[in-house]
Design a protein around this motif. Structure first.
Motif, PDB file in Angstrom:
ATOM      1  N   SER A   1       1.650 -19.457  17.784  1.00 52.03           N
ATOM      2  CA  SER A   1       1.459 -18.450  18.828  1.00 52.03           C
ATOM      3  C   SER A   1       2.698 -18.277  19.697  1.00 52.03           C
ATOM      4  N   GLU A   2       3.382 -19.372  19.997  1.00 50.86           N
ATOM      5  CA  GLU A   2       4.574 -19.269  20.842  1.00 50.86           C
ATOM      6  C   GLU A   2       5.651 -18.440  20.156  1.00 50.86           C
ATOM      7  N   GLU A   3       5.864 -18.699  18.868  1.00 47.67           N
ATOM      8  CA  GLU A   3       6.869 -17.940  18.121  1.00 47.67           C
ATOM      9  C   GLU A   3       6.483 -16.472  18.014  1.00 47.67           C
ATOM     10  N   ILE A   4       5.181 -16.195  17.804  1.00 50.41           N
ATOM     11  CA  ILE A   4       4.718 -14.811  17.689  1.00 50.41           C
ATOM     12  C   ILE A   4       4.966 -14.054  18.986  1.00 50.41           C
ATOM     13  N   SER A   5       4.729 -14.720  20.122  1.00 46.58           N
ATOM     14  CA  SER A   5       4.859 -14.043  21.425  1.00 46.58           C
ATOM     15  C   SER A   5       6.280 -13.575  21.714  1.00 46.58           C
ATOM     16  N   ARG A   6       7.250 -14.108  21.016  1.00 44.77           N
ATOM     17  CA  ARG A   6       8.639 -13.683  21.230  1.00 44.77           C
ATOM     18  C   ARG A   6       8.920 -12.322  20.589  1.00 44.77           C
ATOM     19  N   GLY A   7       8.033 -11.910  19.674  1.00 43.37           N
ATOM     20  CA  GLY A   7       8.136 -10.567  19.115  1.00 43.37           C
ATOM     21  C   GLY A   7       9.212 -10.354  18.077  1.00 43.37           C
ATOM     22  N   ASN A   8       9.694 -11.421  17.447  1.00 44.37           N
ATOM     23  CA  ASN A   8      10.754 -11.252  16.462  1.00 44.37           C
ATOM     24  C   ASN A   8      10.408 -11.820  15.093  1.00 44.37           C
ATOM     25  N   LEU A   9       9.114 -11.918  14.780  1.00 41.67           N
ATOM     26  CA  LEU A   9       8.686 -12.436  13.486  1.00 41.67           C
ATOM     27  C   LEU A   9       8.329 -11.293  12.535  1.00 41.67           C
ATOM     28  N   THR A  10       8.511 -11.553  11.257  1.00 43.16           N
ATOM     29  CA  THR A  10       8.130 -10.592  10.222  1.00 43.16           C
ATOM     30  C   THR A  10       7.136 -11.245   9.264  1.00 43.16           C
ATOM     31  N   TYR A  11       6.411 -10.407   8.549  1.00 45.93           N
ATOM     32  CA  TYR A  11       5.481 -10.905   7.538  1.00 45.93           C
ATOM     33  C   TYR A  11       5.809 -10.244   6.205  1.00 45.93           C
ATOM     34  N   ILE A  12       5.434 -10.918   5.127  1.00 47.45           N
ATOM     35  CA  ILE A  12       5.454 -10.330   3.807  1.00 47.45           C
ATOM     36  C   ILE A  12       4.135 -10.639   3.117  1.00 47.45           C
ATOM     37  N   LEU A  13       3.512  -9.614   2.603  1.00 45.09           N
ATOM     38  CA  LEU A  13       2.263  -9.732   1.852  1.00 45.09           C
ATOM     39  C   LEU A  13       2.577  -9.383   0.407  1.00 45.09           C
ATOM     40  N   SER A  14       2.183 -10.243  -0.519  1.00 46.02           N
ATOM     41  CA  SER A  14       2.440  -9.966  -1.925  1.00 46.02           C
ATOM     42  C   SER A  14       1.286 -10.462  -2.772  1.00 46.02           C
ATOM     43  N   ALA A  15       1.140  -9.870  -3.941  1.00 44.04           N
ATOM     44  CA  ALA A  15       0.104 -10.268  -4.887  1.00 44.04           C
ATOM     45  C   ALA A  15       0.397  -9.624  -6.232  1.00 44.04           C
ATOM     46  N   PHE A  16      -0.091 -10.249  -7.276  1.00 40.22           N
ATOM     47  CA  PHE A  16      -0.097  -9.636  -8.602  1.00 40.22           C
ATOM     48  C   PHE A  16      -1.481  -9.032  -8.801  1.00 40.22           C
ATOM     49  N   ILE A  17      -1.543  -7.721  -8.996  1.00 38.12           N
ATOM     50  CA  ILE A  17      -2.825  -7.029  -9.114  1.00 38.12           C
ATOM     51  C   ILE A  17      -2.783  -6.066 -10.302  1.00 38.12           C
ATOM     52  N   GLY A  18      -3.942  -5.814 -10.877  1.00 40.48           N
ATOM     53  CA  GLY A  18      -3.989  -4.915 -12.023  1.00 40.48           C
ATOM     54  C   GLY A  18      -5.382  -4.785 -12.594  1.00 40.48           C
ATOM     55  N   GLY A  19      -5.444  -4.578 -13.894  1.00 40.76           N
ATOM     56  CA  GLY A  19      -6.733  -4.347 -14.530  1.00 40.76           C
ATOM     57  C   GLY A  19      -6.619  -4.352 -16.037  1.00 40.76           C
ATOM     58  N   TYR A  20      -7.633  -3.775 -16.669  1.00 33.18           N
ATOM     59  CA  TYR A  20      -7.794  -3.870 -18.130  1.00 33.18           C
ATOM     60  C   TYR A  20      -7.545  -2.528 -18.807  1.00 33.18           C
ATOM     61  N   SER A  21      -6.621  -2.506 -19.735  1.00 34.04           N
ATOM     62  CA  SER A  21      -6.405  -1.392 -20.663  1.00 34.04           C
ATOM     63  C   SER A  21      -6.381  -0.045 -19.931  1.00 34.04           C
ATOM     64  N   ASP A  22      -7.170   0.932 -20.421  1.00 30.12           N
ATOM     65  CA  ASP A  22      -7.165   2.273 -19.825  1.00 30.12           C
ATOM     66  C   ASP A  22      -8.237   2.453 -18.763  1.00 30.12           C
ATOM     67  N   GLN A  23      -8.873   1.346 -18.335  1.00 25.66           N
ATOM     68  CA  GLN A  23      -9.920   1.430 -17.318  1.00 25.66           C
ATOM     69  C   GLN A  23      -9.304   1.430 -15.920  1.00 25.66           C
ATOM     70  N   ASP A  24      -9.937   2.152 -15.007  1.00 21.56           N
ATOM     71  CA  ASP A  24      -9.423   2.268 -13.642  1.00 21.56           C
ATOM     72  C   ASP A  24     -10.078   1.303 -12.665  1.00 21.56           C
ATOM     73  N   ASP A  25     -10.745   0.251 -13.147  1.00 26.73           N
ATOM     74  CA  ASP A  25     -11.138  -0.823 -12.236  1.00 26.73           C
ATOM     75  C   ASP A  25      -9.850  -1.377 -11.626  1.00 26.73           C
ATOM     76  N   ARG A  26      -9.841  -1.601 -10.311  1.00 21.37           N
ATOM     77  CA  ARG A  26      -8.564  -1.876  -9.652  1.00 21.37           C
ATOM     78  C   ARG A  26      -8.767  -2.763  -8.429  1.00 21.37           C
ATOM     79  N   MET A  27      -7.713  -3.499  -8.080  1.00 15.31           N
ATOM     80  CA  MET A  27      -7.747  -4.441  -6.963  1.00 15.31           C
ATOM     81  C   MET A  27      -6.806  -3.976  -5.863  1.00 15.31           C
ATOM     82  N   GLU A  28      -7.232  -4.186  -4.630  1.00 17.72           N
ATOM     83  CA  GLU A  28      -6.442  -3.898  -3.444  1.00 17.72           C
ATOM     84  C   GLU A  28      -6.417  -5.147  -2.566  1.00 17.72           C
ATOM     85  N   VAL A  29      -5.267  -5.430  -1.951  1.00 17.27           N
ATOM     86  CA  VAL A  29      -5.139  -6.562  -1.040  1.00 17.27           C
ATOM     87  C   VAL A  29      -4.774  -6.028   0.329  1.00 17.27           C
TER      88      VAL A  29
END
Length: 242
Positions: free
Chosen positions: A142-170
């Motif tokens: 919390s102390e580091e966050i309050s200084r206002g100079n932190l960054t985040y990165i969100l990453s994931a491997f997402i996908g699905g099967y063949s020609d189907q449009d079932d899909r994942m979102e993060v």
């Protein structure tokens, strides 16, 4: 259904008292009972669940520069085969999303496009639309966050099967101490056309500034169903603040 998963568990005689986290599952009862009876558990028995009550456990304390998502690779417990549903440790799981085993025929294979560091399991949609999430307390930084100079990165491997449009979102959402939403970010989904109609999971990333009023963050996996079984896939969910 979720109500069937809410089973009281009381352990008496444990060497270390305290919170049990991640929250236990019914399948934890057998290995725990065997351990407390002095029975050595053989790996060949392939038991589900884990031994509880040996030491107190609490949620991880947030740190800078490390993955804040617990069990983001789905490896904390043994995976399931598609068609079976089990709760996912560390995640609030009130749907049919489950960790599935790689290399089940007609599902995601370890040779399909994906992360090079994959383990035995990945996240699979289950049936119909499904969703899981976890809440991460940021008080440890919390102390580091309050200084206002932190960054985040969100990453994931997402996908699905063949020609189907079932899909994942993060999705990642930052909240202030009053529960007010102050930042929303999403990666995905990856449609069949984005995968050239090839079965696989693909890296998606997003990054930005951490709001200085951030108190806690919620990470959510949404699996959207299009046809047949929900073949929305994900692996290696990562959220790093630095």
């Amino acid at each position: 259904i979720p109500e069937h998963r809410n089973v009281p568990l009381i352990i008496w005689g444990a060497e270390s008292m305290g919170e049990i986290w991640p929250h236990p599952d019914a399948v934890d009862a057998v290995p725990t009972a065997l351990h407390h009876l002095g029975v050595e558990i053989e790996p060949a028995w392939n038991l589900d669940g884990r031994v509880l009550g040996i030491e107190g456990t609490t949620k991880p304390v947030a740190e800078l520069g490390v993955n804040l998502v617990f069990n983001g690779d789905g490896e904390y417990e043994r995976g399931m085969t598609p068609g079976y549903d089990a709760s996912i440790p560390g995640w609030v799981d009130n749907s049919t999303m489950t960790t599935w085993i790689y290399n089940i025929p007609t599902y995601l294979q370890s040779t399909d496009p994906g992360t090079e560091e994959r383990g035995a399991n990945y996240f699979g949609g289950g049936s119909e639309d499904s969703s899981i999430h976890q809440v991460i307390d940021l008080s440890g930084i919390s102390e580091e966050i309050s200084r206002g100079n932190l960054t985040y990165i969100l990453s994931a491997f997402i996908g699905g099967y063949s020609d189907q449009d079932d899909r994942m979102e993060v999705v990642v959402e930052f909240f202030d101490s009053n529960g007010g939403l102050i930042l929303y970010e999403a990666i995905g989904p990856v449609y069949a056309v984005d995968r050239n109609e090839i079965t696989g999971i693909y890296l998606r990333e997003a990054w930005g500034q951490v709001p200085e009023d951030s108190s806690w963050v919620r990470v959510t996996l949404n699996a959207y169903h299009e046809t047949g079984y929900n073949d929305a896939y994900a692996d290696d969910i990562v959220l790093v603040i630095s």
